[in-house]
Design a protein around this motif. Structure first.
Motif, PDB file in Angstrom:
ATOM      1  N   GLU A   1       0.823  -1.209   0.000  1.00  0.00           N
ATOM      2  CA  GLU A   1       0.000   0.000   0.000  1.00  0.00           C
ATOM      3  C   GLU A   1       0.854   1.254   0.000  1.00  0.00           C
ATOM      4  N   TRP A   2       0.176   2.378  -0.165  1.00  0.00           N
ATOM      5  CA  TRP A   2       0.808   3.674   0.023  1.00  0.00           C
ATOM      6  C   TRP A   2       0.694   4.097   1.484  1.00  0.00           C
ATOM      7  N   ALA A   3       1.759   4.697   1.978  1.00  0.00           N
ATOM      8  CA  ALA A   3       1.743   5.304   3.308  1.00  0.00           C
ATOM      9  C   ALA A   3       2.044   6.789   3.152  1.00  0.00           C
ATOM     10  N   PHE A   4       1.516   7.580   4.068  1.00  0.00           N
ATOM     11  CA  PHE A   4       1.656   9.034   3.994  1.00  0.00           C
ATOM     12  C   PHE A   4       2.132   9.580   5.337  1.00  0.00           C
ATOM     13  N   VAL A   5       2.992  10.591   5.280  1.00  0.00           N
ATOM     14  CA  VAL A   5       3.475  11.259   6.481  1.00  0.00           C
ATOM     15  C   VAL A   5       2.921  12.685   6.494  1.00  0.00           C
ATOM     16  N   LEU A   6       2.340  13.077   7.614  1.00  0.00           N
ATOM     17  CA  LEU A   6       1.683  14.382   7.710  1.00  0.00           C
ATOM     18  C   LEU A   6       2.678  15.476   8.077  1.00  0.00           C
ATOM     19  N   LYS A   7       2.536  16.618   7.424  1.00  0.00           N
ATOM     20  CA  LYS A   7       3.375  17.769   7.773  1.00  0.00           C
ATOM     21  C   LYS A   7       2.646  18.757   8.676  1.00  0.00           C
ATOM     22  N   LYS A   8       1.332  18.550   8.824  1.00  0.00           N
ATOM     23  CA  LYS A   8       0.527  19.392   9.717  1.00  0.00           C
ATOM     24  C   LYS A   8      -0.553  18.530  10.370  1.00  0.00           C
ATOM     25  N   SER A   9      -0.933  18.885  11.576  1.00  0.00           N
ATOM     26  CA  SER A   9      -2.061  18.223  12.223  1.00  0.00           C
ATOM     27  C   SER A   9      -3.349  18.573  11.477  1.00  0.00           C
ATOM     28  N   ILE A  10      -4.292  17.642  11.496  1.00  0.00           N
ATOM     29  CA  ILE A  10      -5.577  17.861  10.812  1.00  0.00           C
ATOM     30  C   ILE A  10      -6.660  17.986  11.877  1.00  0.00           C
ATOM     31  N   THR A  11      -7.060  19.214  12.148  1.00  0.00           N
ATOM     32  CA  THR A  11      -7.976  19.466  13.267  1.00  0.00           C
ATOM     33  C   THR A  11      -9.368  19.890  12.822  1.00  0.00           C
ATOM     34  N   LYS A  12      -9.597  19.909  11.512  1.00  0.00           N
ATOM     35  CA  LYS A  12     -10.926  20.273  11.004  1.00  0.00           C
ATOM     36  C   LYS A  12     -11.295  19.350   9.858  1.00  0.00           C
ATOM     37  N   GLU A  13     -12.567  19.348   9.511  1.00  0.00           N
ATOM     38  CA  GLU A  13     -13.038  18.485   8.433  1.00  0.00           C
ATOM     39  C   GLU A  13     -12.334  18.823   7.120  1.00  0.00           C
ATOM     40  N   ILE A  14     -11.915  17.780   6.409  1.00  0.00           N
ATOM     41  CA  ILE A  14     -11.302  17.931   5.097  1.00  0.00           C
ATOM     42  C   ILE A  14     -12.364  17.654   4.041  1.00  0.00           C
ATOM     43  N   LYS A  15     -12.577  18.611   3.127  1.00  0.00           N
ATOM     44  CA  LYS A  15     -13.689  18.503   2.184  1.00  0.00           C
ATOM     45  C   LYS A  15     -13.291  17.941   0.829  1.00  0.00           C
ATOM     46  N   SER A  16     -11.996  17.819   0.554  1.00  0.00           N
ATOM     47  CA  SER A  16     -11.572  17.302  -0.742  1.00  0.00           C
ATOM     48  C   SER A  16     -10.162  16.743  -0.622  1.00  0.00           C
ATOM     49  N   ILE A  17      -9.781  15.892  -1.579  1.00  0.00           N
ATOM     50  CA  ILE A  17      -8.413  15.373  -1.551  1.00  0.00           C
ATOM     51  C   ILE A  17      -7.413  16.462  -1.940  1.00  0.00           C
ATOM     52  N   GLU A  18      -7.869  17.460  -2.671  1.00  0.00           N
ATOM     53  CA  GLU A  18      -6.987  18.587  -2.973  1.00  0.00           C
ATOM     54  C   GLU A  18      -6.629  19.328  -1.690  1.00  0.00           C
ATOM     55  N   GLU A  19      -7.611  19.556  -0.844  1.00  0.00           N
ATOM     56  CA  GLU A  19      -7.349  20.192   0.453  1.00  0.00           C
ATOM     57  C   GLU A  19      -6.475  19.304   1.323  1.00  0.00           C
ATOM     58  N   LEU A  20      -6.735  18.000   1.297  1.00  0.00           N
ATOM     59  CA  LEU A  20      -5.969  17.058   2.110  1.00  0.00           C
ATOM     60  C   LEU A  20      -4.485  17.126   1.796  1.00  0.00           C
ATOM     61  N   GLN A  21      -4.139  17.284   0.524  1.00  0.00           N
ATOM     62  CA  GLN A  21      -2.738  17.250   0.136  1.00  0.00           C
ATOM     63  C   GLN A  21      -1.914  18.365   0.774  1.00  0.00           C
ATOM     64  N   ASN A  22      -2.569  19.419   1.223  1.00  0.00           N
ATOM     65  CA  ASN A  22      -1.856  20.492   1.913  1.00  0.00           C
ATOM     66  C   ASN A  22      -1.317  20.045   3.270  1.00  0.00           C
ATOM     67  N   TYR A  23      -1.836  18.940   3.786  1.00  0.00           N
ATOM     68  CA  TYR A  23      -1.437  18.448   5.101  1.00  0.00           C
ATOM     69  C   TYR A  23      -0.429  17.306   5.020  1.00  0.00           C
ATOM     70  N   ILE A  24      -0.161  16.802   3.822  1.00  0.00           N
ATOM     71  CA  ILE A  24       0.703  15.625   3.661  1.00  0.00           C
ATOM     72  C   ILE A  24       2.081  16.055   3.194  1.00  0.00           C
ATOM     73  N   ASP A  25       3.102  15.550   3.854  1.00  0.00           N
ATOM     74  CA  ASP A  25       4.481  15.878   3.513  1.00  0.00           C
ATOM     75  C   ASP A  25       4.944  15.086   2.287  1.00  0.00           C
ATOM     76  N   TYR A  26       4.774  13.758   2.353  1.00  0.00           N
ATOM     77  CA  TYR A  26       5.217  12.896   1.249  1.00  0.00           C
ATOM     78  C   TYR A  26       4.577  11.527   1.396  1.00  0.00           C
ATOM     79  N   ALA A  27       4.738  10.702   0.353  1.00  0.00           N
ATOM     80  CA  ALA A  27       4.257   9.321   0.349  1.00  0.00           C
ATOM     81  C   ALA A  27       5.437   8.370   0.312  1.00  0.00           C
ATOM     82  N   VAL A  28       5.239   7.174   0.839  1.00  0.00           N
ATOM     83  CA  VAL A  28       6.225   6.099   0.745  1.00  0.00           C
ATOM     84  C   VAL A  28       5.488   4.794   0.447  1.00  0.00           C
ATOM     85  N   ILE A  29       6.190   3.885  -0.216  1.00  0.00           N
ATOM     86  CA  ILE A  29       5.635   2.552  -0.436  1.00  0.00           C
ATOM     87  C   ILE A  29       5.801   1.736   0.845  1.00  0.00           C
ATOM     88  N   ALA A  30       4.789   0.961   1.189  1.00  0.00           N
ATOM     89  CA  ALA A  30       4.825   0.182   2.431  1.00  0.00           C
ATOM     90  C   ALA A  30       4.410  -1.258   2.185  1.00  0.00           C
TER      91      ALA A  30
END
Length: 261
Positions: free
Chosen positions: A108-137
């Motif tokens: 699977e894909w794994a993701f590391v967060l660069k910011k805490s997510i403290t409110k509802e995320i309405k789209s994957i475009e918005e979500l990407q602002n909180y993700i630092d990078y992806a790694v294969i797992a």
């Protein structure tokens, strides 16, 4: 259901884990087959892990396949909590079979967060602002329930069947990945035993992460900066045995490997 009963169920699962002896399904011990109560059982055993010196490293998402959701009679994924003792060193890529219970492997894909997510995320475009990078797992799942005889409350109480994981060293920017059409291949002892695409994980692994982020906000335990999210399998899981060698390839990225000693 009384707190005593919840704690007793947690003790059964914890005893199974620490003694490496699977237990009978716990669903019949619940006065009501409540997913909420099952998450309470899960939380008790995570607190035990923390009391033993472990710390939380993130979350894993399970049941991201619509077929598996239908099989278990649910319409959304579940989640488990990751702690540091579950992580296999990417420098060694080795895991002792004696540490596993009824294990299976998935990619699977794994993701590391660069910011805490403290409110509802309405789209994957918005979500990407909180993700630092992806790694294969490579995730190793395992069940403390005898013969994998699970329904939804069993696996939720059992920390979403979490066991271990190993991550690739390559930190990949999200913009470099086609999350819906990426091609995954899992090799077991140099034989292709599982394959799939990003669509296998809720149509897009980022949709699974969005679901988790919003679920955690709803439960008032939001995902935190620096946490890891294992987003869900891109193909069928495979049984494993002692001596197995695994390699996972996704598109052109560097593979991740794991040896079971």
């Amino acid at each position: 259901m009384s707190n005593t009963n919840i704690e007793q169920i947690a003790d059964i699962l914890y005893h199974a884990k620490t003694n490496n002896i699977p237990c009978l399904p716990i669903r019949n011990l619940l006065e009501t087959a409540s997913i909420e109560k099952a998450y309470q059982v899960q939380a008790i055993n995570i607190e035990k892990e923390i009391s033993q010196g472990n710390h939380i490293t993130g979350k894993k998402i399970g049941l991201t396949s619509k077929a598996v959701q239908k099989q278990l009679g649910v319409n959304e994924p579940d989640f488990g909590t990751l702690v540091n003792s579950m992580e296999v060193s990417p420098d060694e890529n080795k895991l002792a079979f004696s540490h596993l219970m009824q294990p299976k492997a998935e990619a699977e894909w794994a993701f590391v967060l660069k910011k805490s997510i403290t409110k509802e995320i309405k789209s994957i475009e918005e979500l990407q602002n909180y993700i630092d990078y992806a790694v294969i797992a490579i995730e190793i799942v395992g069940s403390r329930i005898q013969n994998w005889d699970i329904q939804i409350v069993d696996t939720v109480a059992d920390n979403a069947s979490a066991s271990h994981y190993v991550l690739s060293k390559e930190e990949i920017p999200l913009s470099h990945i086609n999350f819906t059409d990426c091609q995954m291949q899992l090799f077991q002892n140099n034989k292709l035993t599982s394959e799939g695409t990003g669509k296998a994980c809720m149509g897009n692994p980022l949709l699974a992460v969005q679901w988790l982020a919003n679920k955690m906000v709803e439960m008032k335990t939001p995902l935190q900066k620096g946490e890891l999210v294992l987003s869900g399998a891109l193909g069928p899981m495979v049984n494993l045995k002692q001596g197995d060698q695994f390699k996972v390839v996704i598109d052109q990225f560097k593979p991740v490997e794991l040896a079971i000693n």
